[in-house]
Design an enzyme around this catalytic site. Structure first.
Site, mmCIF file in Angstrom:
data_model
loop_
_atom_site.group_PDB
_atom_site.id
_atom_site.type_symbol
_atom_site.label_atom_id
_atom_site.label_comp_id
_atom_site.label_asym_id
_atom_site.label_seq_id
_atom_site.Cartn_x
_atom_site.Cartn_y
_atom_site.Cartn_z
ATOM 1 N N LEU A 1 0.837 5.947 7.544
ATOM 2 C CA LEU A 1 1.902 5.093 8.080
ATOM 3 C C LEU A 1 1.765 3.763 7.341
ATOM 4 C CD1 LEU A 1 1.793 6.016 11.862
ATOM 5 C CD2 LEU A 1 3.429 6.745 10.129
ATOM 6 N N PRO A 2 2.749 3.429 6.516
ATOM 7 C CA PRO A 2 2.604 2.449 5.427
ATOM 8 C C PRO A 2 2.565 0.970 5.804
ATOM 9 C CG PRO A 2 4.844 3.238 5.524
ATOM 10 C CD PRO A 2 4.081 4.024 6.547
ATOM 11 N N CYS A 3 1.525 0.567 6.507
ATOM 12 C CA CYS A 3 1.391 -0.854 6.855
ATOM 13 C C CYS A 3 1.150 -1.719 5.618
ATOM 14 C CB CYS A 3 0.282 -1.056 7.885
ATOM 15 S SG CYS A 3 -1.319 -0.417 7.423
ATOM 16 N N HIS A 4 0.756 -1.095 4.507
ATOM 17 C CA HIS A 4 0.543 -1.859 3.266
ATOM 18 C C HIS A 4 1.843 -2.439 2.721
ATOM 19 C CE1 HIS A 4 1.332 2.347 2.026
ATOM 20 N NE2 HIS A 4 2.003 1.771 1.031
ATOM 21 N N ARG A 5 2.982 -1.956 3.181
ATOM 22 C CA ARG A 5 4.277 -2.441 2.692
ATOM 23 C C ARG A 5 4.688 -3.772 3.317
ATOM 24 N NH1 ARG A 5 7.073 3.448 3.257
ATOM 25 N NH2 ARG A 5 5.829 4.447 1.617
#
Length: 181
Positions: free
Chosen positions: A143-147
């Site tokens: 789940l792309p929290c890095h974005r």
């Protein structure tokens, strides 16, 4: 009295460094930069009893293997999405709401700020709370929290470190090859 459900715990080596994966019989519940002790504590808070991968059920092993394959494909630039079943039982309600919206709000290759995500969640003054919620994301990378970046595009806080965040953003934007962390 019933016994608490179990989650099989397994390390997974990646170009970002080691990740800790955990799966129940039904879904992936953890993909984190946590060390073993941190993962055990997180699973315990979520009402799960941890077992080592060698004691995993066939279903747990299948989910761990699938998650590992999908992570490898993603980090090698061969895939842009995760289809492994996921369970956010280890997230707080606000963290769950926050990370569930990520992929829809910030598709592969896109970025947004904490303030923008807070506004999209109907909480325009909660940028710090969004940051805290993302910091507790139990399914990092998947789940792309890095974005999510700081205002002006600043790279701020990421469980795997700023270099890992930069690598993931560069990978998704095509600015780097998968092997260049």
């Amino acid at each position: 009295m019933s016994t608490p459900p179990t989650a099989a715990l397994a390390p997974h080596r990646t170009t970002l460094g080691p990740l800790t994966l955990a799966a129940t019989d039904d879904a992936l519940v953890l993909c984190a930069f946590d060390d073993r002790e941190q993962a055990l504590a997180r699973l315990g808070r979520g009402g799960l009893t941890a077992v080592d991968a060698d004691a995993a059920t066939a279903d747990q092993r299948r989910i761990l293997e699938e998650a590992g394959r999908q992570l490898d494909a993603y980090l090698e630039g061969r895939s842009r999405a995760f289809t492994v079943r996921m369970d956010l039982r280890l997230a707080t309600p606000f963290s769950r709401t926050t990370v569930e919206r990520l992929d829809g709000l910030l598709p592969y290759g896109a970025t947004g700020t904490y303030a923008e995500l807070a506004a999209a969640l109907g909480r325009p003054r909660a940028a710090r709370a969004v940051g805290t919620a993302l910091g507790a994301n139990p399914l990092c990378v998947v789940l792309p929290c890095h974005r999510v970046v700081g205002s002006g595009g600043r790279l701020t806080g990421y469980a795997g470190g700023v270099a890992a965040k930069r690598f993931l953003l560069d990978l998704e934007s095509g600015r780097t090859s998968p092997a260049s962390l």
